[in-house]
Design a protein around this motif. Structure first.
Motif, PDB file in Angstrom:
ATOM      1  N   ALA A  49       7.715  19.066  88.744  1.00 46.53           N
ATOM      2  CA  ALA A  49       8.248  20.122  87.888  1.00 46.53           C
ATOM      3  C   ALA A  49       7.205  20.558  86.859  1.00 46.53           C
ATOM      4  N   VAL A  50       6.438  19.590  86.333  1.00 46.02           N
ATOM      5  CA  VAL A  50       5.402  19.929  85.349  1.00 46.02           C
ATOM      6  C   VAL A  50       4.320  20.796  85.983  1.00 46.02           C
ATOM      7  N   ASP A  51       3.866  20.419  87.186  1.00 45.93           N
ATOM      8  CA  ASP A  51       2.822  21.206  87.865  1.00 45.93           C
ATOM      9  C   ASP A  51       3.322  22.606  88.206  1.00 45.93           C
ATOM     10  N   LEU A  52       4.579  22.706  88.602  1.00 47.57           N
ATOM     11  CA  LEU A  52       5.156  24.008  88.901  1.00 47.57           C
ATOM     12  C   LEU A  52       5.177  24.877  87.651  1.00 47.57           C
ATOM     13  N   CYS A  53       5.575  24.281  86.531  1.00 50.43           N
ATOM     14  CA  CYS A  53       5.632  25.042  85.278  1.00 50.43           C
ATOM     15  C   CYS A  53       4.235  25.427  84.794  1.00 50.43           C
ATOM     16  N   LYS A  54       3.247  24.579  85.076  1.00 54.30           N
ATOM     17  CA  LYS A  54       1.863  24.928  84.742  1.00 54.30           C
ATOM     18  C   LYS A  54       1.434  26.172  85.513  1.00 54.30           C
ATOM     19  N   ARG A  55       1.822  26.243  86.793  1.00 49.73           N
ATOM     20  CA  ARG A  55       1.481  27.408  87.614  1.00 49.73           C
ATOM     21  C   ARG A  55       2.123  28.669  87.074  1.00 49.73           C
ATOM     22  N   ILE A  56       3.378  28.550  86.654  1.00 51.68           N
ATOM     23  CA  ILE A  56       4.091  29.707  86.114  1.00 51.68           C
ATOM     24  C   ILE A  56       3.419  30.192  84.837  1.00 51.68           C
ATOM     25  N   LEU A  57       3.048  29.249  83.973  1.00 53.99           N
ATOM     26  CA  LEU A  57       2.394  29.616  82.715  1.00 53.99           C
ATOM     27  C   LEU A  57       1.013  30.212  82.964  1.00 53.99           C
ATOM     28  N   GLU A  58       0.280  29.665  83.924  1.00 50.05           N
ATOM     29  CA  GLU A  58      -1.042  30.211  84.265  1.00 50.05           C
ATOM     30  C   GLU A  58      -0.926  31.655  84.733  1.00 50.05           C
ATOM     31  N   ALA A  59       0.121  31.944  85.486  1.00 47.07           N
ATOM     32  CA  ALA A  59       0.335  33.307  85.984  1.00 47.07           C
ATOM     33  C   ALA A  59       0.684  34.277  84.854  1.00 47.07           C
ATOM     34  N   ASN A  60       1.061  33.717  83.717  1.00 50.55           N
ATOM     35  CA  ASN A  60       1.405  34.547  82.558  1.00 50.55           C
ATOM     36  C   ASN A  60       0.417  34.333  81.405  1.00 50.55           C
ATOM     37  N   ASP A  61      -0.837  33.997  81.780  1.00 50.99           N
ATOM     38  CA  ASP A  61      -1.923  33.827  80.804  1.00 50.99           C
ATOM     39  C   ASP A  61      -1.593  32.819  79.714  1.00 50.99           C
ATOM     40  N   GLN A  62      -0.752  31.822  80.026  1.00 54.44           N
ATOM     41  CA  GLN A  62      -0.358  30.780  79.081  1.00 54.44           C
ATOM     42  C   GLN A  62       0.382  31.340  77.865  1.00 54.44           C
ATOM     43  N   LYS A  63       0.959  32.525  78.014  1.00 56.86           N
ATOM     44  CA  LYS A  63       1.634  33.179  76.886  1.00 56.86           C
ATOM     45  C   LYS A  63       3.156  33.165  77.097  1.00 56.86           C
ATOM     46  N   ILE A  64       3.865  32.498  76.182  1.00 57.76           N
ATOM     47  CA  ILE A  64       5.321  32.439  76.257  1.00 57.76           C
ATOM     48  C   ILE A  64       5.925  33.838  76.122  1.00 57.76           C
ATOM     49  N   ASN A  65       5.329  34.673  75.261  1.00 60.87           N
ATOM     50  CA  ASN A  65       5.857  36.027  75.075  1.00 60.87           C
ATOM     51  C   ASN A  65       5.791  36.832  76.374  1.00 60.87           C
TER      52      ASN A  65
END
Length: 232
Positions: A49-65
């Motif tokens: 789950a952590v690695d999956l979430c890392k991929r999602i964040l990478e696809a969004n430039d590590q930006k929560i906004n």
């Protein structure tokens, strides 16, 4: 070994598992990916789950906004994210957005010199010695910080202009308001009051931090340099 079992967070050491880490060390010890992993609970067949979430964040430039702008369909494009998990992520981000909105509304907005008096009088109006403070404001003229700059005797204080603007810059303030009290109850500004006001106003022009007002506070009343056209 079953792939799901191999990549499961349950097989990690207990101190590295996000839930246990949160309980033992607090939320600040977790990365964004780890916090998201707690929400979605499981990953895909070949990643945790952590690695999956890392991929999602990478696809969004590590930006929560930026992540908060994604819809269910976009999130479901990541293997391991179905409709239920996508909805959980979106709901959590929406709660964060609403929290920020509530916090923004709670920050007092300076609408007049009287509003500054009402904020600062309980703090310095009844003191027997003189104190010099600065209110730091954002573009919306909401107070983002207060700072005591000096505390002196019965009739004067010394203000270090360098420290004043260092604090204003650190707070990312776009404007400031000076406030000090007169324990004597006398509202008339002294020559030194006018001199320091002019000095700070001119220094602020260089740094693009506007001096909006300088207010003298007493136990029951106040004087605003801006209202009296002392600041031009």
């Amino acid at each position: 070994m079953n792939k799901n079992k191999k990549f499961s967070i349950k097989n990690w050491s207990q101190e590295d598992q996000p839930r246990e880490k949160l309980m033992s060390k607090g939320t600040s010890a977790l990365s964004n990916a780890e916090l998201m992993a707690i929400l979605i609970r499981s990953g895909s067949e070949n990643q945790s789950a952590v690695d999956l979430c890392k991929r999602i964040l990478e696809a969004n430039d590590q930006k929560i906004n930026l992540l908060a702008q994604q819809d269910i369909r976009t999130l479901k494009q990541f293997k391991g994210i179905g409709e239920a998990k996508a909805i959980i992520i979106i709901a959590a981000l929406e709660l964060g957005k609403r929290r920020r909105f509530e916090e923004a509304k709670a920050i007092p907005r300076v609408s007049s010199s009287k509003s500054v008096f009402e904020i600062m009088q309980p703090l310095i109006g009844d003191l027997k010695h003189e104190e010099f403070w600065m209110l730091m404001l954002n573009n919306d003229q909401r107070i983002i910080g207060k700072s005591q700059l000096s505390s002196g005797g019965l009739t004067s204080t010394i203000v270090d202009v360098r420290i004043l603007f260092k604090r204003a810059l650190e707070a990312m303030a776009t404007s400031i308001i000076l406030v000090h009290n007169h324990p004597s109850g006398q509202l008339k500004p002294s020559a030194s009051d006018k001199e320091i006001t002019h000095k700070i106003k001119e220094a602020g022009k260089v740094l693009d931090i506007k001096l909006l007002d300088h207010i003298i506070v007493t136990q029951h009343d106040y004087l605003s340099f801006a209202d009296e056209n002392i600041i031009l």
